[in-house]
Design a protein around this motif. Structure first.
Motif, mmCIF file in Angstrom:
data_model
loop_
_atom_site.group_PDB
_atom_site.id
_atom_site.type_symbol
_atom_site.label_atom_id
_atom_site.label_comp_id
_atom_site.label_asym_id
_atom_site.label_seq_id
_atom_site.Cartn_x
_atom_site.Cartn_y
_atom_site.Cartn_z
ATOM 1 N N MET A 4 23.926 1.421 -4.267
ATOM 2 C CA MET A 4 23.391 2.229 -3.171
ATOM 3 C C MET A 4 22.569 3.353 -3.754
ATOM 4 S SD MET A 4 25.401 4.346 -0.211
ATOM 5 C CE MET A 4 26.076 2.865 0.499
ATOM 6 N N LYS A 5 21.437 3.623 -3.171
ATOM 7 C CA LYS A 5 20.544 4.658 -3.690
ATOM 8 C C LYS A 5 20.950 5.999 -3.136
ATOM 9 C CE LYS A 5 15.673 5.832 -4.101
ATOM 10 N NZ LYS A 5 14.300 5.448 -3.754
ATOM 11 N N ALA A 6 21.154 6.953 -4.038
ATOM 12 C CA ALA A 6 21.568 8.282 -3.599
ATOM 13 C C ALA A 6 20.414 8.998 -2.955
ATOM 14 C CB ALA A 6 22.092 9.085 -4.794
ATOM 15 N N SER A 7 20.725 9.773 -1.914
ATOM 16 C CA SER A 7 19.687 10.549 -1.229
ATOM 17 C C SER A 7 19.395 11.818 -1.998
ATOM 18 C CB SER A 7 20.167 10.891 0.190
ATOM 19 O OG SER A 7 19.252 11.755 0.822
ATOM 20 N N ASN A 8 18.110 12.177 -2.062
ATOM 21 C CA ASN A 8 17.715 13.400 -2.764
ATOM 22 C C ASN A 8 17.822 14.633 -1.897
ATOM 23 O OD1 ASN A 8 17.078 12.064 -5.133
ATOM 24 N ND2 ASN A 8 15.023 11.518 -4.394
ATOM 25 N N SER A 9 18.051 14.443 -0.600
ATOM 26 C CA SER A 9 18.116 15.590 0.303
ATOM 27 C C SER A 9 19.531 16.135 0.371
ATOM 28 C CB SER A 9 17.651 15.187 1.701
ATOM 29 O OG SER A 9 18.515 14.196 2.221
ATOM 30 N N LEU A 10 19.629 17.430 0.605
ATOM 31 C CA LEU A 10 20.923 18.092 0.749
ATOM 32 C C LEU A 10 20.918 18.830 2.081
ATOM 33 C CD1 LEU A 10 21.359 19.512 -2.868
ATOM 34 C CD2 LEU A 10 22.527 17.545 -1.860
ATOM 35 N N PRO A 11 21.161 18.133 3.173
ATOM 36 C CA PRO A 11 21.025 18.756 4.501
ATOM 37 C C PRO A 11 21.978 19.923 4.724
ATOM 38 C CG PRO A 11 22.105 16.615 4.648
ATOM 39 C CD PRO A 11 21.585 16.726 3.253
ATOM 40 N N SER A 12 23.118 19.923 4.037
ATOM 41 C CA SER A 12 24.073 21.001 4.263
ATOM 42 C C SER A 12 23.822 22.220 3.387
ATOM 43 C CB SER A 12 25.495 20.491 4.004
ATOM 44 O OG SER A 12 25.648 20.085 2.650
ATOM 45 N N ALA A 13 23.012 22.086 2.338
ATOM 46 C CA ALA A 13 22.794 23.192 1.406
ATOM 47 C C ALA A 13 22.207 24.433 2.071
ATOM 48 C CB ALA A 13 21.914 22.740 0.242
ATOM 49 N N PRO A 14 21.138 24.327 2.889
ATOM 50 C CA PRO A 14 20.590 25.530 3.518
ATOM 51 C C PRO A 14 21.611 26.269 4.383
ATOM 52 C CG PRO A 14 19.055 23.707 3.705
ATOM 53 C CD PRO A 14 20.332 23.133 3.195
ATOM 54 N N SER A 15 22.382 25.509 5.156
ATOM 55 C CA SER A 15 23.381 26.136 6.035
ATOM 56 C C SER A 15 24.455 26.856 5.222
ATOM 57 C CB SER A 15 24.022 25.081 6.940
ATOM 58 O OG SER A 15 23.059 24.463 7.764
ATOM 59 N N ILE A 16 24.877 26.235 4.128
ATOM 60 C CA ILE A 16 25.902 26.850 3.275
ATOM 61 C C ILE A 16 25.375 28.135 2.649
ATOM 62 C CG2 ILE A 16 27.249 26.566 1.172
ATOM 63 C CD1 ILE A 16 27.502 23.595 1.849
ATOM 64 N N LEU A 17 24.143 28.078 2.134
ATOM 65 C CA LEU A 17 23.549 29.265 1.517
ATOM 66 C C LEU A 17 23.409 30.397 2.539
ATOM 67 C CD1 LEU A 17 20.788 27.634 -0.710
ATOM 68 C CD2 LEU A 17 22.861 28.793 -1.491
ATOM 69 N N LYS A 18 22.951 30.073 3.733
ATOM 70 C CA LYS A 18 22.794 31.099 4.765
ATOM 71 C C LYS A 18 24.146 31.669 5.182
ATOM 72 C CE LYS A 18 19.866 30.060 8.075
ATOM 73 N NZ LYS A 18 19.139 29.239 9.079
ATOM 74 N N LEU A 19 25.154 30.796 5.284
ATOM 75 C CA LEU A 19 26.482 31.256 5.668
ATOM 76 C C LEU A 19 27.050 32.218 4.612
ATOM 77 C CD1 LEU A 19 28.960 31.147 7.505
ATOM 78 C CD2 LEU A 19 29.720 29.126 6.211
ATOM 79 N N VAL A 20 26.919 31.839 3.332
ATOM 80 C CA VAL A 20 27.408 32.705 2.252
ATOM 81 C C VAL A 20 26.677 34.044 2.267
ATOM 82 C CG1 VAL A 20 27.553 32.978 -0.252
ATOM 83 C CG2 VAL A 20 28.122 30.786 0.790
ATOM 84 N N GLY A 21 25.355 33.991 2.490
ATOM 85 C CA GLY A 21 24.582 35.225 2.541
ATOM 86 C C GLY A 21 25.019 36.135 3.670
ATOM 87 N N ILE A 22 25.220 35.562 4.852
ATOM 88 C CA ILE A 22 25.652 36.369 6.000
ATOM 89 C C ILE A 22 27.033 36.976 5.754
ATOM 90 C CG2 ILE A 22 26.319 36.247 8.426
ATOM 91 C CD1 ILE A 22 24.126 34.136 8.781
ATOM 92 N N ILE A 23 27.942 36.185 5.185
ATOM 93 C CA ILE A 23 29.292 36.691 4.907
ATOM 94 C C ILE A 23 29.245 37.849 3.919
ATOM 95 C CG2 ILE A 23 31.495 36.113 3.813
ATOM 96 C CD1 ILE A 23 31.232 33.320 5.017
ATOM 97 N N LEU A 24 28.440 37.715 2.859
ATOM 98 C CA LEU A 24 28.325 38.789 1.872
ATOM 99 C C LEU A 24 27.778 40.064 2.504
ATOM 100 C CD1 LEU A 24 26.952 36.874 -1.258
ATOM 101 C CD2 LEU A 24 29.192 37.953 -1.026
ATOM 102 N N ILE A 25 26.757 39.920 3.338
ATOM 103 C CA ILE A 25 26.140 41.094 3.964
ATOM 104 C C ILE A 25 27.103 41.764 4.942
ATOM 105 C CG2 ILE A 25 24.287 41.866 5.486
ATOM 106 C CD1 ILE A 25 22.560 39.621 4.267
ATOM 107 N N VAL A 26 27.705 40.975 5.822
ATOM 108 C CA VAL A 26 28.603 41.543 6.839
ATOM 109 C C VAL A 26 29.847 42.169 6.198
ATOM 110 C CG1 VAL A 26 30.060 40.990 8.822
ATOM 111 C CG2 VAL A 26 27.772 39.990 8.639
ATOM 112 N N SER A 27 30.429 41.467 5.225
ATOM 113 C CA SER A 27 31.628 42.019 4.573
ATOM 114 C C SER A 27 31.312 43.318 3.847
ATOM 115 C CB SER A 27 32.216 40.993 3.601
ATOM 116 O OG SER A 27 31.307 40.712 2.551
ATOM 117 N N SER A 28 30.113 43.422 3.272
ATOM 118 C CA SER A 28 29.715 44.658 2.592
ATOM 119 C C SER A 28 29.578 45.803 3.588
ATOM 120 C CB SER A 28 28.395 44.453 1.848
ATOM 121 O OG SER A 28 28.538 43.497 0.826
#
Length: 272
Positions: free
Chosen positions: A1-25
């Motif tokens: 099976m050919k692996a997909s080069n796209s990471l559809p969840s990566a942008p959402s994870i990065l944005k979520l981590v960023g928001i958590i860091l900002i709000v918690s600070s």
């Protein structure tokens, strides 16, 4: 099976981590200010120090958030149909601008406040040293007067003779060893000198006073050096860090708002 080069969840994870860091600070910053006590310069200096030391965390959150937005849209520019006021990116850039202003204001305020705290500490050290010297003079004079009065009292003179005899007997008995023997011999020597020349009390009192004065002034110098060192370590370090954070947040805010078309030109449309 050919692996997909796209990471559809990566942008959402990065944005979520960023928001958590900002709000918690931000929550952390508000917690440091409760309960507020701005009239206490030491409290204010400590709060500013902790806020500046944690000032890099929201910047990391911004980096995560922008990286997620870039991966999601393929560009940091807004689409024409998007309203800046409704995007998370717009408000985070606005927050970056606010943090830039706050850290810029904190720079001179913290330096001035820390200098005042240092000056207060130096003043307190000087007052404590002056008080200690005054107490020393009083104690020496009182003790000197008591000894002089005692040497004019026959009963006290007899007691002095008894102490000399007891020390002689203890030394000659051989029961004292090592440090005890040395201390007893020193005490005997001082009592014999006191009985032979009562006027020597003044000289010994002067020597004792000079020795204690040296200790008090050495201690004062150590405390002054520590207070000055604390000013340079906390005041200057935190002040420069605050200035760098202000510069960093300012650049992020200006570049981001300019790329969004809010500053310096029309909004750019994303190429499709």
């Amino acid at each position: 099976m050919k692996a997909s080069n796209s990471l559809p969840s990566a942008p959402s994870i990065l944005k979520l981590v960023g928001i958590i860091l900002i709000v918690s600070s931000l929550i952390d910053y508000f917690a440091l200010l409760i309960p507020p006590n701005f009239s206490d310069k030491a409290w204010f200096a400590q709060v500013v120090t902790q806020i500046v030391d944690r000032g890099i965390i929201p910047m990391v959150g911004l980096a995560f958030l922008f990286a997620g937005s870039f991966l999601e849209s393929g560009s940091l520019a807004l689409r024409d149909r998007e309203s800046p006021a409704t995007t998370i990116r717009f408000w985070t850039l606005l927050l970056a601008g606010l943090l830039s202003v706050l850290f810029l204001i904190a720079f001179p305020l913290h330096l001035n406040n820390t200098r005042q705290v240092s000056d207060q500490a130096l003043k307190r050290i000087a007052e404590e040293a002056t008080t200690a010297e005054g107490q020393l003079d009083t104690q020496v004079q009182q003790r000197q007067g008591q000894i002089q009065a005692a040497l004019k009292d026959p009963a006290q003179i007899k007691q002095l003779d008894d102490q000399i005899k007891q020390l002689n007997d203890a030394i000659n008995s051989g029961q004292l060893q090592g440090n005890q023997q040395t201390q007893a011999q020193q005490a005997l020597k001082e009592l014999q000198a006191l009985k032979a020349d009562p006027n020597a009390i003044e000289g010994r009192a002067k020597d004792f006073r000079n020795q204690k004065l040296i200790e008090i002034r050495d201690r004062k110098q150590q405390l002054e050096n520590q207070a000055k060192g604390d000013f340079w370590k906390t005041g200057v370090r935190v002040g420069i860090s605050s200035l760098l954070l202000s510069l960093g947040y300012g650049i992020i805010s200006l570049k981001g708002l300019r790329e969004m078309g809010i500053l310096g030109g029309r909004r750019k449309a994303t190429l499709r």
